[in-house]
Design a protein around this motif. Structure first.
Motif, PDB file in Angstrom:
ATOM      1  N   THR A 231     -54.099 187.291  34.738  1.00 48.95           N
ATOM      2  CA  THR A 231     -54.131 188.479  33.751  1.00 48.95           C
ATOM      3  C   THR A 231     -54.625 188.304  32.837  1.00 48.95           C
ATOM      4  OG1 THR A 231     -52.305 187.407  32.544  1.00 48.95           O
ATOM      5  CG2 THR A 231     -51.293 188.679  34.098  1.00 48.95           C
ATOM      6  N   SER A 232     -55.281 189.794  31.076  1.00 52.81           N
ATOM      7  CA  SER A 232     -56.362 189.222  30.676  1.00 52.81           C
ATOM      8  C   SER A 232     -55.426 187.799  29.707  1.00 52.81           C
ATOM      9  CB  SER A 232     -55.955 190.400  29.671  1.00 52.81           C
ATOM     10  OG  SER A 232     -55.020 191.234  29.534  1.00 52.81           O
ATOM     11  N   THR A 233     -53.478 188.254  29.730  1.00 50.35           N
ATOM     12  CA  THR A 233     -53.084 187.250  29.179  1.00 50.35           C
ATOM     13  C   THR A 233     -53.488 185.482  29.455  1.00 50.35           C
ATOM     14  OG1 THR A 233     -51.123 189.265  27.939  1.00 50.35           O
ATOM     15  CG2 THR A 233     -50.706 186.513  27.909  1.00 50.35           C
ATOM     16  N   ASP A 234     -53.213 185.643  30.305  1.00 55.56           N
ATOM     17  CA  ASP A 234     -53.581 184.437  30.775  1.00 55.56           C
ATOM     18  C   ASP A 234     -55.183 183.902  30.755  1.00 55.56           C
ATOM     19  OD1 ASP A 234     -50.898 184.066  32.087  1.00 55.56           O
ATOM     20  OD2 ASP A 234     -51.351 184.642  34.481  1.00 55.56           O
ATOM     21  N   SER A 235     -56.266 184.886  30.785  1.00 57.55           N
ATOM     22  CA  SER A 235     -57.292 184.937  30.361  1.00 57.55           C
ATOM     23  C   SER A 235     -57.514 184.346  28.955  1.00 57.55           C
ATOM     24  CB  SER A 235     -58.196 185.584  30.835  1.00 57.55           C
ATOM     25  OG  SER A 235     -59.846 185.491  30.411  1.00 57.55           O
ATOM     26  N   SER A 236     -56.798 184.782  28.064  1.00 55.86           N
ATOM     27  CA  SER A 236     -57.000 184.884  26.779  1.00 55.86           C
ATOM     28  C   SER A 236     -56.436 183.545  26.564  1.00 55.86           C
ATOM     29  CB  SER A 236     -56.058 185.542  26.100  1.00 55.86           C
ATOM     30  OG  SER A 236     -56.218 185.216  24.524  1.00 55.86           O
ATOM     31  N   SER A 237     -55.062 182.837  26.769  1.00 54.14           N
ATOM     32  CA  SER A 237     -54.201 181.701  26.695  1.00 54.14           C
ATOM     33  C   SER A 237     -55.132 180.314  27.291  1.00 54.14           C
ATOM     34  CB  SER A 237     -53.150 181.632  27.127  1.00 54.14           C
ATOM     35  OG  SER A 237     -52.622 180.486  27.253  1.00 54.14           O
TER      36      SER A 237
ATOM     37  N   ALA B 200     -56.671 177.575  25.213  1.00 57.17           N
ATOM     38  CA  ALA B 200     -56.748 175.879  25.223  1.00 57.17           C
ATOM     39  C   ALA B 200     -57.794 175.233  25.619  1.00 57.17           C
ATOM     40  CB  ALA B 200     -55.673 176.248  27.053  1.00 57.17           C
ATOM     41  N   SER B 201     -58.994 175.948  26.340  1.00 54.29           N
ATOM     42  CA  SER B 201     -60.248 175.510  25.826  1.00 54.29           C
ATOM     43  C   SER B 201     -60.645 174.993  25.098  1.00 54.29           C
ATOM     44  CB  SER B 201     -60.738 176.063  26.912  1.00 54.29           C
ATOM     45  OG  SER B 201     -60.547 175.904  29.036  1.00 54.29           O
ATOM     46  N   ARG B 202     -60.715 176.256  24.422  1.00 53.43           N
ATOM     47  CA  ARG B 202     -61.396 175.507  22.641  1.00 53.43           C
ATOM     48  C   ARG B 202     -60.140 174.808  22.475  1.00 53.43           C
ATOM     49  NH1 ARG B 202     -61.446 180.242  18.875  1.00 53.43           N
ATOM     50  NH2 ARG B 202     -59.263 179.585  18.144  1.00 53.43           N
ATOM     51  N   GLY B 203     -59.192 174.668  22.332  1.00 55.64           N
ATOM     52  CA  GLY B 203     -58.398 173.547  22.508  1.00 55.64           C
ATOM     53  C   GLY B 203     -58.441 172.590  22.245  1.00 55.64           C
TER      54      GLY B 203
ATOM     55  N   THR C 240     -41.911 173.065  16.618  1.00 55.58           N
ATOM     56  CA  THR C 240     -42.964 174.070  16.037  1.00 55.58           C
ATOM     57  C   THR C 240     -43.931 173.787  14.911  1.00 55.58           C
ATOM     58  OG1 THR C 240     -42.331 175.937  15.673  1.00 55.58           O
ATOM     59  CG2 THR C 240     -41.096 175.217  14.119  1.00 55.58           C
ATOM     60  N   GLY C 241     -44.280 174.650  14.730  1.00 55.95           N
ATOM     61  CA  GLY C 241     -45.611 174.278  13.285  1.00 55.95           C
ATOM     62  C   GLY C 241     -44.594 174.472  11.675  1.00 55.95           C
ATOM     63  N   ASN C 242     -45.304 174.371  10.807  1.00 53.05           N
ATOM     64  CA  ASN C 242     -45.101 175.135   9.813  1.00 53.05           C
ATOM     65  C   ASN C 242     -45.519 175.838   9.776  1.00 53.05           C
ATOM     66  OD1 ASN C 242     -45.087 171.546   9.544  1.00 53.05           O
ATOM     67  ND2 ASN C 242     -43.026 172.620   8.365  1.00 53.05           N
ATOM     68  N   HIS C 243     -45.033 176.727   8.196  1.00 49.96           N
ATOM     69  CA  HIS C 243     -45.284 178.278   8.470  1.00 49.96           C
ATOM     70  C   HIS C 243     -46.537 178.576   7.863  1.00 49.96           C
ATOM     71  CE1 HIS C 243     -45.221 182.028   5.704  1.00 49.96           C
ATOM     72  NE2 HIS C 243     -45.437 182.733   7.374  1.00 49.96           N
ATOM     73  N   GLY C 244     -47.761 179.199   8.664  1.00 49.22           N
ATOM     74  CA  GLY C 244     -49.240 179.572   8.360  1.00 49.22           C
ATOM     75  C   GLY C 244     -50.047 177.973   8.631  1.00 49.22           C
ATOM     76  N   SER C 245     -49.557 177.342   9.349  1.00 46.30           N
ATOM     77  CA  SER C 245     -50.840 176.342   9.263  1.00 46.30           C
ATOM     78  C   SER C 245     -50.841 176.364  10.946  1.00 46.30           C
ATOM     79  CB  SER C 245     -49.908 175.141   8.851  1.00 46.30           C
ATOM     80  OG  SER C 245     -49.156 174.345   8.821  1.00 46.30           O
ATOM     81  N   THR C 246     -50.125 176.445  11.899  1.00 46.33           N
ATOM     82  CA  THR C 246     -50.061 176.447  13.108  1.00 46.33           C
ATOM     83  C   THR C 246     -51.752 176.705  13.148  1.00 46.33           C
ATOM     84  OG1 THR C 246     -47.894 176.808  13.508  1.00 46.33           O
ATOM     85  CG2 THR C 246     -49.171 177.424  15.487  1.00 46.33           C
ATOM     86  N   GLN C 247     -52.551 175.881  14.411  1.00 42.39           N
ATOM     87  CA  GLN C 247     -54.127 176.503  15.037  1.00 42.39           C
ATOM     88  C   GLN C 247     -52.993 177.244  16.658  1.00 42.39           C
ATOM     89  OE1 GLN C 247     -56.566 173.601  13.847  1.00 42.39           O
ATOM     90  NE2 GLN C 247     -55.550 173.724  11.790  1.00 42.39           N
ATOM     91  N   ASP C 248     -53.822 177.893  17.177  1.00 46.93           N
ATOM     92  CA  ASP C 248     -53.031 178.307  17.457  1.00 46.93           C
ATOM     93  C   ASP C 248     -53.907 177.603  19.515  1.00 46.93           C
ATOM     94  OD1 ASP C 248     -51.589 180.315  16.934  1.00 46.93           O
ATOM     95  OD2 ASP C 248     -52.925 182.088  16.565  1.00 46.93           O
ATOM     96  N   ASP C 249     -55.287 177.414  18.892  1.00 46.88           N
ATOM     97  CA  ASP C 249     -55.782 176.791  20.057  1.00 46.88           C
ATOM     98  C   ASP C 249     -55.434 175.743  20.936  1.00 46.88           C
ATOM     99  OD1 ASP C 249     -56.916 175.776  17.900  1.00 46.88           O
ATOM    100  OD2 ASP C 249     -59.360 175.419  18.424  1.00 46.88           O
ATOM    101  N   ILE C 250     -54.702 174.450  19.739  1.00 40.47           N
ATOM    102  CA  ILE C 250     -53.392 173.327  19.576  1.00 40.47           C
ATOM    103  C   ILE C 250     -52.713 173.573  20.547  1.00 40.47           C
ATOM    104  CG2 ILE C 250     -52.783 171.227  18.534  1.00 40.47           C
ATOM    105  CD1 ILE C 250     -55.994 171.736  18.923  1.00 40.47           C
TER     106      ILE C 250
ATOM    107  N   ARG D  92     -50.143 173.451  25.534  1.00 40.29           N
ATOM    108  CA  ARG D  92     -48.444 173.981  26.199  1.00 40.29           C
ATOM    109  C   ARG D  92     -49.177 173.708  27.409  1.00 40.29           C
ATOM    110  NH1 ARG D  92     -47.655 179.571  23.046  1.00 40.29           N
ATOM    111  NH2 ARG D  92     -46.115 179.047  21.443  1.00 40.29           N
ATOM    112  N   GLU D  93     -50.293 174.049  27.628  1.00 34.90           N
ATOM    113  CA  GLU D  93     -51.012 173.476  29.088  1.00 34.90           C
ATOM    114  C   GLU D  93     -50.772 171.670  28.975  1.00 34.90           C
ATOM    115  OE1 GLU D  93     -54.776 174.137  29.911  1.00 34.90           O
ATOM    116  OE2 GLU D  93     -54.308 176.449  30.366  1.00 34.90           O
ATOM    117  N   GLN D  94     -50.397 170.902  28.197  1.00 35.58           N
ATOM    118  CA  GLN D  94     -49.775 169.157  28.962  1.00 35.58           C
ATOM    119  C   GLN D  94     -48.503 169.586  29.276  1.00 35.58           C
ATOM    120  OE1 GLN D  94     -52.860 168.222  29.614  1.00 35.58           O
ATOM    121  NE2 GLN D  94     -53.371 169.989  28.794  1.00 35.58           N
ATOM    122  N   GLY D  95     -47.533 170.606  29.555  1.00 34.98           N
ATOM    123  CA  GLY D  95     -46.664 170.261  29.152  1.00 34.98           C
ATOM    124  C   GLY D  95     -45.369 170.626  28.240  1.00 34.98           C
TER     125      GLY D  95
END
Length: 398
Positions: free
Chosen positions: A2-8, A12-15, A74-84, A89-92
């Protein structure tokens, strides 16, 4: 797919690409990762984490996972980096939250971590410990660590006597105070100010609120680049030190008309008040590098303003009734991590700081019964072991 899977997957590749550089510059954690992969001190433990989710934190989590830990966090408010987050998540790993989460959603993310019933805690600001105490769910917790001054204060005041398991306060370590708080925060705050605002430091008047280790670093690094620096400090001994270090020392109200830029670094709420903001000159800049976004009275500022305009994601301009305006950086959050293109503290300093986290958590996992309940400093032998390792990686004798 799906497009969501592709985006994720793309995230992940960028991270993964970003992490390759960071990981290669963290030799202390690399050594620990190899050791823990053999000893497996965290086997059978689920570590619940609330900490900035950025590349250096990812290397810490990889290290804990190598030692057998299951990670939920979880991260802290406002500082989470989505690619990381996508990469981890891909590492389990089970991770909650995104960079765009509201404060309410962040609080829900913390509760989701607790719902997973962790056996150890890696906390930042005391949110997880406060949560298990409020739920009466402390029996399942072996112990944990706390990263910040703010969280340490919370443990010793709000939660004093209520925490039946040991919590090692990483920020109590002199090693962290020197390496991470003074030098790394000092460097990253000044670098972030220049990058976010594109304003020059030389000749500009800066007011640093707080002369703890972080405030010291910010003040010294600003002055090293030519800034004119004054300090606000309520502790008489720290104020005395700031004066002997050559800084002007006064109150926030007393320095309000003098300063061009005001940076809070105290860990306490309400230190930059509307009384001071109302005396600042047109164009004054307000920024915070403390853990919680409560040091600047942003609610009072929004209530007093006749209007506001978002210049970009990290700069907001507020119009005041008398025609002046002031500028708020990153909404009052920790702007060296919550601002635009966040880099945070230097890689080397976090290699040191996160080895403190790793070995402290290992001490909890293998020797919790030898520790006292509640907040306590990093064991001295852990501090000294890391100091020796850090000196070797720095080639300090050359």
């Amino acid at each position: 797919m799906t497009s969501t899977d592709s985006s994720s997957s793309a995230l992940a590749s960028r991270g993964a690409a970003r992490l390759e550089w960071i990981r290669s510059r963290m030799p202390l954690l690399a050594g620990a990762r190899a050791e823990l992969a053999v000893t497996q001190p965290f086997a059978g433990h689920r570590i619940g984490m609330s900490l900035h989710l950025e590349p250096k934190t990812a290397v810490l989590l990889e290290t804990l996972a190598a030692g057998g830990a299951e990670i939920v966090g979880t991260g802290n408010h406002g500082s989470t980096q989505d690619d990381i987050v996508a990469f981890l998540r891909e590492q389990g790993m089970t991770l909650f939250g995104t960079r765009d989460d509201s404060l309410d959603q962040h609080h829900q993310n913390v509760l989701s971590v607790l719902d997973a019933q962790p056996t150890m805690l890696l906390d930042n600001g005391g949110d997880l410990v406060a949560g298990v105490v409020a739920r009466g769910a402390t029996a399942g917790i072996l112990g944990g660590t706390e990263e910040t001054t703010s969280g340490g204060d919370r443990l010793r005041r709000e939660l004093a006597g209520a925490v039946p398991f040991p919590v090692i306060v990483i920020n109590d370590s002199l090693l962290k105070a020197i390496g991470e708080n003074k030098h790394a925060v000092g460097q990253s705050v000044v670098e972030s100010f220049m990058r976010i605002t594109n304003l020059m430091v030389p000749g500009r008047r800066f007011v640093v609120l707080g002369y703890g280790w972080c405030g010291r670093g910010v003040a010294h690094y600003l002055r090293a680049l030519g800034g004119k620096v004054a300090v606000v400090e309520v502790d008489e001994l720290k104020a005395f030190e700031a004066a002997l270090d050559g800084f002007r020392v006064s109150t926030a109200v007393g320095l309000a008309e003098w300063g061009d830029v005001f940076i809070t670094a105290t860990g306490h709420a309400g230190v930059l008040t509307m009384e001071a903001i109302e005396r600042m000159h047109d164009g004054a800049v307000l920024a915070n590098c403390g853990h919680f976004p409560w040091e600047i009275d942003t609610d009072g500022l929004r209530a007093a303003a006749t209007g506001s305009r978002e210049i970009d994601e990290a700069i907001e301009r507020f119009a005041l009734p008398d025609g002046r305006h002031v500028v708020l950086i990153a909404g009052g959050r920790m702007f060296n991590l919550a601002g635009r293109e966040p880099k945070g503290n230097s890689i080397e300093s976090m290699d040191l700081g996160f080895l403190l986290q790793t070995l402290s958590l290992e001490r909890i996992a293998t020797g919790a019964a030898t520790l006292t309940p509640g907040a306590q400093p990093v064991p001295d032998d852990v501090d000294r072991t890391i100091a020796r390792r850090m000196l070797l990686t720095m080639n300090a004798s050359e």
